[in-house]
Design an enzyme around this catalytic site. Structure first.
Site, short mmCIF file in Angstrom:
data_model
loop_
_atom_site.label_atom_id
_atom_site.label_comp_id
_atom_site.label_asym_id
_atom_site.label_seq_id
_atom_site.Cartn_x
_atom_site.Cartn_y
_atom_site.Cartn_z
N GLY A 108 4.31 -93.33 63.35
CA GLY A 108 5.00 -92.52 63.77
C GLY A 108 4.29 -92.50 65.39
O GLY A 108 3.87 -92.90 65.80
N GLY A 141 3.33 -93.53 59.00
CA GLY A 141 4.39 -93.64 58.39
C GLY A 141 5.07 -95.04 59.31
O GLY A 141 5.68 -95.33 57.83
N GLU A 193 -4.86 -91.33 59.63
CA GLU A 193 -4.76 -89.68 60.09
C GLU A 193 -5.62 -87.90 59.91
O GLU A 193 -5.90 -87.77 61.01
CB GLU A 193 -3.71 -88.77 59.12
CG GLU A 193 -2.61 -89.99 59.76
CD GLU A 193 -1.80 -90.95 58.21
OE1 GLU A 193 -0.89 -91.81 58.19
OE2 GLU A 193 -3.10 -91.07 57.97
N ASP A 236 0.35 -88.23 55.49
CA ASP A 236 1.57 -87.70 54.78
C ASP A 236 3.13 -89.20 54.59
O ASP A 236 2.42 -89.80 54.21
CB ASP A 236 2.35 -87.18 55.83
CG ASP A 236 2.56 -87.59 57.14
OD1 ASP A 236 1.42 -88.50 57.45
OD2 ASP A 236 3.67 -87.37 57.89
#
Length: 373
Positions: free
Chosen positions: A66, A111, A134, A142
């Site tokens: 992302g 992502g 992350e 995630d």
């Protein structure tokens, strides 16, 4: 080739190819991109003429994840919209009715990696680079990664998720993140063969990819995967503190570059992020992909809201904005991160405009998709 801004599409009879097209930004995902991807994937699934969907990235990356800087700079509610659409895409890919092949050339992180790894056929190559970085940014793995990391051999998923360790294509194949390894010089020919076959039959697709594959790519001498015995011994511990303690005991017996790097990676990461990440991955072991995404959405929105902890914004400042690589985490030590703090990330948000992630109903699922639920 029909351009749709940051996403390109290519039609070849009954085959559709989706191309992520922000090469200068390593195809990092924006709200515009995830909105377009959601629209395309839904349309292709409903179109009876589409039999196979191929996904790849333009340039030297598949997708770097992302657009983190945009998330940090926008309002948390804008970020929640991004995550809602991104997680819905991951759920669609994980339960997709049509056969999907991801050609993972170059960087695939966060992502971006999830776009591929939730799919059925995940083809890596010589220059593939995977990571979930992350915790170094004050966030957590995630996009449904608590589902697939928790299903890697032993406790390799905890190791990858907490340290941000970088894996190459051979390591991804060895641990199950990838289904096939195709040499870089054969990747274009594979894509041509898939389009020419013009079928969505999973068995035929598998055989075609298999014909182009290197069945047993050699792991590098210092591969993380060769340390699986030590990883299992240390990362099976109940808490992050106990994991680090076990690693330090191992270092006293046998210090080397790998164990030194592993300890330092954990000590440099956000203490809050480490505790959230371990609990999330452990929860994923007992949940289907749908439950994992709903839980991760709660955590992501809580991180963006910044009420419990602001480490994500500090990580973005230190690594992406000022680039001093010296984040000041708060709390600064693992022992200062209380169970109550961690619990708050897994609870619904206290905001009247917020609601839990609503994933679409998926009728007529294949047996492959059902197995993930």
């Amino acid at each position: 080739m029909a351009p749709t801004s940051q996403v390109l599409t290519k039609h070849s009879s009954n085959v559709r190819t989706i191309i992520l097209n922000r090469p200068q930004q390593l195809n990092a995902l924006t709200l515009e991109m995830v909105s377009q991807l959601l629209e395309l994937l839904n349309a292709y699934e409903e179109d009876p003429s589409v039999k196979l969907v191929i996904m790849k990235g333009e340039g030297r990356a598949f997708c770097a994840g992302g657009d983190v800087a945009a998330l940090a700079n926008g309002s948390w509610k804008q970020g929640a919209v991004f995550f809602s659409r991104a997680y819905t895409i991951d759920y669609l890919v994980a339960t997709y009715a049509k056969t999907q092949v991801s050609l993972i050339r170059g960087i695939a992180m966060g992502g971006g990696a999830a776009l591929a790894i939730h799919g059925r056929f995940r083809v890596v190559t010589d220059n593939t680079l995977f990571a979930m970085p992350e915790t170094a940014l004050g966030s957590f793995p995630d996009v449904g990664s608590s589902y697939y990391l928790s299903r890697l051999p032993g406790f390799f998923g905890e190791y990858v998720g907490l340290t941000g360790a970088r894996l190459d294509g051979a390591e991804m194949l060895a641990c199950g993140l990838a289904t096939h390894f195709v040499p870089l010089e054969k990747l274009s020919s594979l894509e041509d063969a898939l389009c020419k076959a013009n079928t969505g039959d999973p068995e035929i697709i598998n055989n075609i990819i298999h014909d182009f594959s290197n069945k047993n790519p050699k792991l590098k001498e210092k591969s993380h995967y060769f340390r699986l015995k030590t990883i299992n011994s240390c990362f099976s511990q109940r808490t992050v503190e106990e994991i680090i303690s076990a690693l330090e005991e191992e270092a006293d017996r046998n210090m080397d570059d790998w164990i030194s790097w592993t300890i330092q990676a954990l000590k440099k990461a956000s203490p809050t992020s480490l505790k959230i990440s371990l609990r999330s991955i452990r929860a994923g072991r007992l949940q289907g992909v749908r439950q994992c995404l709903i839980r991760e959405y709660r955590i992501s929105c809580t991180i963006l809201q910044g009420k419990v902890c602001k480490d994500f914004f500090e990580g973005c400042r230190a690594l992406l904005k000022d680039k001093d690589k010296n984040p000041k985490w708060e709390p600064s030590k693992l022992e200062l991160v209380s169970k109550q703090m961690v619990d708050s990330y897994f609870a619904p948000l206290d905001d009247e405009d917020w609601e839990d992630l609503k994933l679409p109903v998926r009728p007529n699922l294949t047996s492959y998709a059902i197995s993930k639920l």
